[in-house]
Design a protein around this motif. Sequence first.
Motif, PDB file in Angstrom:
ATOM      1  N   ARG A  33      41.167 -42.489  30.731  1.00  0.00           N
ATOM      2  CA  ARG A  33      42.213 -42.366  29.768  1.00  0.00           C
ATOM      3  C   ARG A  33      43.105 -40.833  30.411  1.00  0.00           C
ATOM      4  O   ARG A  33      43.857 -41.347  30.094  1.00  0.00           O
ATOM      5  CB  ARG A  33      40.987 -42.440  28.424  1.00  0.00           C
ATOM      6  CG  ARG A  33      42.538 -42.549  27.445  1.00  0.00           C
ATOM      7  CD  ARG A  33      41.136 -43.045  25.697  1.00  0.00           C
ATOM      8  NE  ARG A  33      40.788 -44.588  26.515  1.00  0.00           N
ATOM      9  CZ  ARG A  33      41.446 -45.692  26.651  1.00  0.00           C
ATOM     10  NH1 ARG A  33      42.627 -46.205  26.576  1.00  0.00           N
ATOM     11  NH2 ARG A  33      40.329 -46.794  26.878  1.00  0.00           N
ATOM     12  N   PRO A  34      42.542 -39.663  29.733  1.00  0.00           N
ATOM     13  CA  PRO A  34      43.050 -38.392  30.372  1.00  0.00           C
ATOM     14  C   PRO A  34      44.146 -38.805  31.577  1.00  0.00           C
ATOM     15  O   PRO A  34      44.910 -38.114  31.839  1.00  0.00           O
ATOM     16  CB  PRO A  34      42.167 -37.195  29.929  1.00  0.00           C
ATOM     17  CG  PRO A  34      40.689 -38.254  29.844  1.00  0.00           C
ATOM     18  CD  PRO A  34      40.931 -39.322  29.461  1.00  0.00           C
ATOM     19  N   LEU A  35      43.315 -39.330  32.435  1.00  0.00           N
ATOM     20  CA  LEU A  35      43.778 -39.417  34.121  1.00  0.00           C
ATOM     21  C   LEU A  35      45.529 -40.309  34.067  1.00  0.00           C
ATOM     22  O   LEU A  35      46.373 -39.605  34.530  1.00  0.00           O
ATOM     23  CB  LEU A  35      42.882 -39.972  35.308  1.00  0.00           C
ATOM     24  CG  LEU A  35      42.286 -38.714  35.909  1.00  0.00           C
ATOM     25  CD1 LEU A  35      41.553 -39.260  36.313  1.00  0.00           C
ATOM     26  CD2 LEU A  35      42.810 -37.868  36.019  1.00  0.00           C
ATOM     27  N   VAL A  36      45.522 -41.436  32.763  1.00  0.00           N
ATOM     28  CA  VAL A  36      47.028 -42.302  32.936  1.00  0.00           C
ATOM     29  C   VAL A  36      47.187 -41.097  32.562  1.00  0.00           C
ATOM     30  O   VAL A  36      48.698 -41.496  32.875  1.00  0.00           O
ATOM     31  CB  VAL A  36      46.264 -42.879  32.199  1.00  0.00           C
ATOM     32  CG1 VAL A  36      47.223 -43.932  31.953  1.00  0.00           C
ATOM     33  CG2 VAL A  36      45.299 -44.257  33.058  1.00  0.00           C
ATOM     34  N   LYS A  62      33.805 -50.184  39.179  1.00  0.00           N
ATOM     35  CA  LYS A  62      33.838 -49.994  37.768  1.00  0.00           C
ATOM     36  C   LYS A  62      34.981 -49.111  37.200  1.00  0.00           C
ATOM     37  O   LYS A  62      35.946 -49.417  36.458  1.00  0.00           O
ATOM     38  CB  LYS A  62      32.775 -49.565  37.343  1.00  0.00           C
ATOM     39  CG  LYS A  62      32.682 -49.702  35.536  1.00  0.00           C
ATOM     40  CD  LYS A  62      31.190 -49.622  35.292  1.00  0.00           C
ATOM     41  CE  LYS A  62      31.325 -50.034  33.166  1.00  0.00           C
ATOM     42  NZ  LYS A  62      29.979 -49.686  32.913  1.00  0.00           N
ATOM     43  N   CYS A  63      35.126 -48.130  38.124  1.00  0.00           N
ATOM     44  CA  CYS A  63      36.325 -47.242  37.821  1.00  0.00           C
ATOM     45  C   CYS A  63      37.549 -48.104  38.103  1.00  0.00           C
ATOM     46  O   CYS A  63      38.989 -47.740  37.216  1.00  0.00           O
ATOM     47  CB  CYS A  63      36.169 -45.797  38.545  1.00  0.00           C
ATOM     48  SG  CYS A  63      34.784 -44.683  38.137  1.00  0.00           S
ATOM     49  N   VAL A  68      42.858 -50.199  35.789  1.00  0.00           N
ATOM     50  CA  VAL A  68      43.670 -51.309  35.168  1.00  0.00           C
ATOM     51  C   VAL A  68      43.697 -51.963  34.515  1.00  0.00           C
ATOM     52  O   VAL A  68      44.174 -52.276  33.464  1.00  0.00           O
ATOM     53  CB  VAL A  68      43.370 -52.321  36.240  1.00  0.00           C
ATOM     54  CG1 VAL A  68      44.410 -53.728  35.759  1.00  0.00           C
ATOM     55  CG2 VAL A  68      43.550 -52.092  37.655  1.00  0.00           C
ATOM     56  N   GLU A  69      42.220 -52.183  33.537  1.00  0.00           N
ATOM     57  CA  GLU A  69      42.120 -52.684  32.060  1.00  0.00           C
ATOM     58  C   GLU A  69      42.960 -51.494  31.224  1.00  0.00           C
ATOM     59  O   GLU A  69      43.336 -51.789  30.067  1.00  0.00           O
ATOM     60  CB  GLU A  69      40.698 -52.954  31.723  1.00  0.00           C
ATOM     61  CG  GLU A  69      39.610 -54.045  32.211  1.00  0.00           C
ATOM     62  CD  GLU A  69      40.624 -55.059  31.540  1.00  0.00           C
ATOM     63  OE1 GLU A  69      40.143 -55.512  30.474  1.00  0.00           O
ATOM     64  OE2 GLU A  69      40.991 -56.047  32.500  1.00  0.00           O
ATOM     65  N   MET A  70      42.513 -50.597  31.797  1.00  0.00           N
ATOM     66  CA  MET A  70      43.468 -49.349  30.643  1.00  0.00           C
ATOM     67  C   MET A  70      45.245 -49.501  30.736  1.00  0.00           C
ATOM     68  O   MET A  70      45.244 -48.230  30.508  1.00  0.00           O
ATOM     69  CB  MET A  70      43.129 -48.098  30.733  1.00  0.00           C
ATOM     70  CG  MET A  70      42.044 -47.474  31.402  1.00  0.00           C
ATOM     71  SD  MET A  70      41.776 -46.334  31.568  1.00  0.00           S
ATOM     72  CE  MET A  70      39.826 -46.179  30.769  1.00  0.00           C
ATOM     73  N   LYS A  71      45.232 -50.401  31.313  1.00  0.00           N
ATOM     74  CA  LYS A  71      47.037 -50.132  31.622  1.00  0.00           C
ATOM     75  C   LYS A  71      47.476 -49.059  32.281  1.00  0.00           C
ATOM     76  O   LYS A  71      48.351 -48.742  32.109  1.00  0.00           O
ATOM     77  CB  LYS A  71      47.457 -50.745  30.253  1.00  0.00           C
ATOM     78  CG  LYS A  71      47.112 -51.560  29.620  1.00  0.00           C
ATOM     79  CD  LYS A  71      48.069 -52.763  29.719  1.00  0.00           C
ATOM     80  CE  LYS A  71      47.379 -53.807  28.921  1.00  0.00           C
ATOM     81  NZ  LYS A  71      46.948 -54.814  29.009  1.00  0.00           N
TER      82      LYS A  71
END
Length: 122
Positions: A33-36, A62-63, A68-71
């Motif tokens: 999340r922070p990487l996005v 899993k990563c 992709v799931e977290m857009k």
Amino acid sequence: DDLETRRCTAFGLNNVASNEKNHRVLERMGVLRPLVALIKDKDQDTHLQACLAVRQLSLTPKCRFQFVEMKGLQPLLALADSDSIEVQRELAAALRNLSLSEQNKISIVREGGMDVLIKFGH
């Protein structure tokens, strides 16, 4: 919103992600999340390091799925317009690793990733 802090954070996350033994722990800690968010940063060094970390973490199934799931694809693909050849190279490498999952291949095509790869191939 300190640039140097964001930049150091991205570098640190990339350094830790470079060791595959850390991937499961990073995934459980929610590091994607922070990487996005860091990929969206205006600073070239920050989004380069975040892209490198995503490239590394995408070696783990899993990563790949979680990113992709977290857009995360759209902000990642937006880096295709970067003036930096390093950013473009790492974007291509991240897409290579993300595409190791069958479901991600479909998502990459739907989100415009093939346009990016074709653009880079010219």
